[in-house]
Scaffold this active site. Structure first.
Site, short mmCIF file in Angstrom:
data_model
loop_
_atom_site.label_atom_id
_atom_site.label_comp_id
_atom_site.label_asym_id
_atom_site.label_seq_id
_atom_site.Cartn_x
_atom_site.Cartn_y
_atom_site.Cartn_z
N ARG A 1 10.02 10.11 -4.82
CA ARG A 1 8.61 9.76 -4.66
C ARG A 1 7.71 10.56 -5.57
O ARG A 1 6.51 10.31 -5.64
CB ARG A 1 8.20 10.02 -3.22
CG ARG A 1 7.96 8.78 -2.43
CD ARG A 1 7.60 9.16 -1.01
NE ARG A 1 6.73 8.19 -0.44
CZ ARG A 1 7.13 7.04 0.07
NH1 ARG A 1 8.39 6.72 0.06
NH2 ARG A 1 6.25 6.22 0.58
N ARG B 1 -2.29 6.83 1.34
CA ARG B 1 -0.96 6.56 0.78
C ARG B 1 -1.08 5.98 -0.63
O ARG B 1 -0.30 6.32 -1.52
CB ARG B 1 -0.20 5.57 1.69
CG ARG B 1 0.24 6.22 3.00
CD ARG B 1 0.58 5.20 4.06
NE ARG B 1 1.60 4.26 3.66
CZ ARG B 1 1.74 3.04 4.18
NH1 ARG B 1 0.92 2.60 5.11
NH2 ARG B 1 2.71 2.26 3.78
N ARG C 1 3.02 -0.90 12.24
CA ARG C 1 3.36 0.49 11.92
C ARG C 1 2.18 1.43 12.14
O ARG C 1 1.04 1.06 11.85
CB ARG C 1 3.83 0.57 10.45
CG ARG C 1 5.34 0.51 10.34
CD ARG C 1 5.82 0.40 8.93
NE ARG C 1 5.34 1.40 7.99
CZ ARG C 1 5.78 1.50 6.75
NH1 ARG C 1 6.72 0.69 6.32
NH2 ARG C 1 5.29 2.42 5.94
N LYS D 1 8.71 -3.63 -1.21
CA LYS D 1 10.01 -2.95 -1.40
C LYS D 1 10.92 -3.21 -0.19
O LYS D 1 12.06 -3.62 -0.33
CB LYS D 1 9.81 -1.44 -1.59
CG LYS D 1 8.88 -1.09 -2.75
CD LYS D 1 8.70 0.39 -2.93
CE LYS D 1 8.01 1.12 -1.80
NZ LYS D 1 6.59 0.74 -1.57
#
Ligand code: AP5
Length: 215
Positions: free
Chosen positions: A91, A174, A163, A16
């Site tokens: 989300r 996640r 990250r 994304k």
């Protein structure tokens, strides 16, 4: 003319962020990436960023009131532009209700949802090899999308970073959250005939071309 509203959806690591900036630039859309906006706040050590970090490091959602504040401010500042591309929001179904409400205030509605479909097996390799430019946020992959020189950003020349939420145990969390609460949004928008499904396993350029030709 009314602003167009597009949403990018897909599992963590679907690509994304890799696609969002190019699509927004090509189409003249304002990009609203909640992940990037939250990370900006973390870097600047704002009050919001300090609260957000504790959730992000575990791969959990940041409380919605904080996310909503950022989004509303961004919509208000950019009304009358060609359109908006949302990455990372909504989300879950409750965030979608919130988005609907915000858009209605400005007489807007979601036009299309771009669903980048990538199988779980590919996600771990994508995220553990991801590097990001701390300055311009350009995303790299140390195998599939390497910087030209060492681990330096092609555009800024600064050292690339990993990250904090790209640790295997956080990635698993996640991904599980994505399947449980985010993917149902794809099903919701499919019923409304608004989903453009993109095969995210192709090369970044092919994925970009497919998205651009569909919107
Ligand atoms: P966010 O930043 O939105 O993370 P995410 O949704 O988990 O998605 P990622 O950014 O990890 O993946 P991506 O799809 O952008 O993949 P990328 O292009 O980098 O959110 C982070 C956190 O913020 C959340 O966990 C949460 O805590 C918080 N948050 C955000 N929004 C929120 C909200 N609305 N409410 C509450 N909390 C929120 O690509 C991945 C790798 O693959 C890269 O290395 C890339 O080079 C490579 N790659 C990309 N495309 C390809 C390809 N086609 N082929 C091969 N490799 C590819």
């Amino acid at each position: 003319m009314k602003s167009k509203i597009y949403i990018l959806i897909g599992p963590p690591g679907a690509g994304k962020g890799t696609q969002a900036k190019n699509i927004a630039n090509t189409k003249g859309f304002v990009l609203i990436s909640t992940g990037d906006l939250l990370r900006e706040n973390v870097e600047k050590k704002t009050e919001l960023g300090q609260i957000a970090k504790s959730f992000m490091d575990k791969g959990e959602f940041v409380p919605i009131d904080l996310v909503a504040k950022i989004i509303k401010a961004n919509i208000e500042q950019n009304l009358n532009k060609n359109g908006f591309l949302f990455d990372g929001f909504p989300r879950d179904l409750s965030q979608n209700i919130l988005l609907d409400g915000m858009l209605k205030e400005f007489d807007l509605e979601v036009d299309k949802v771009i669903y980048i479909d990538v199988k779980d097996e590919a996600i771990l390799e994508r995220l553990t090899n991801r590097r990001v430019c701390p300055k311009c946020k350009k995303v790299y992959h140390m195998k599939f999308n390497k910087p030209k020189k060492d681990e330096l950003c092609d555009d800024c020349g600064v050292a690339l970073a990993t990250r904090d939420d790209d640790k295997p145990e956080v990635i698993k969390n996640r991904l599980a959250t994505y399947h449980k609460v985010t993917h149902p949004l794809v099903e919701h928008f499919e019923k409304l005939g608004k989903v453009i499904r993109i095969d995210g396993s192709k090369s970044p350029k092919e994925v970009e071309n497919e998205i651009i030709s569909n919107i």
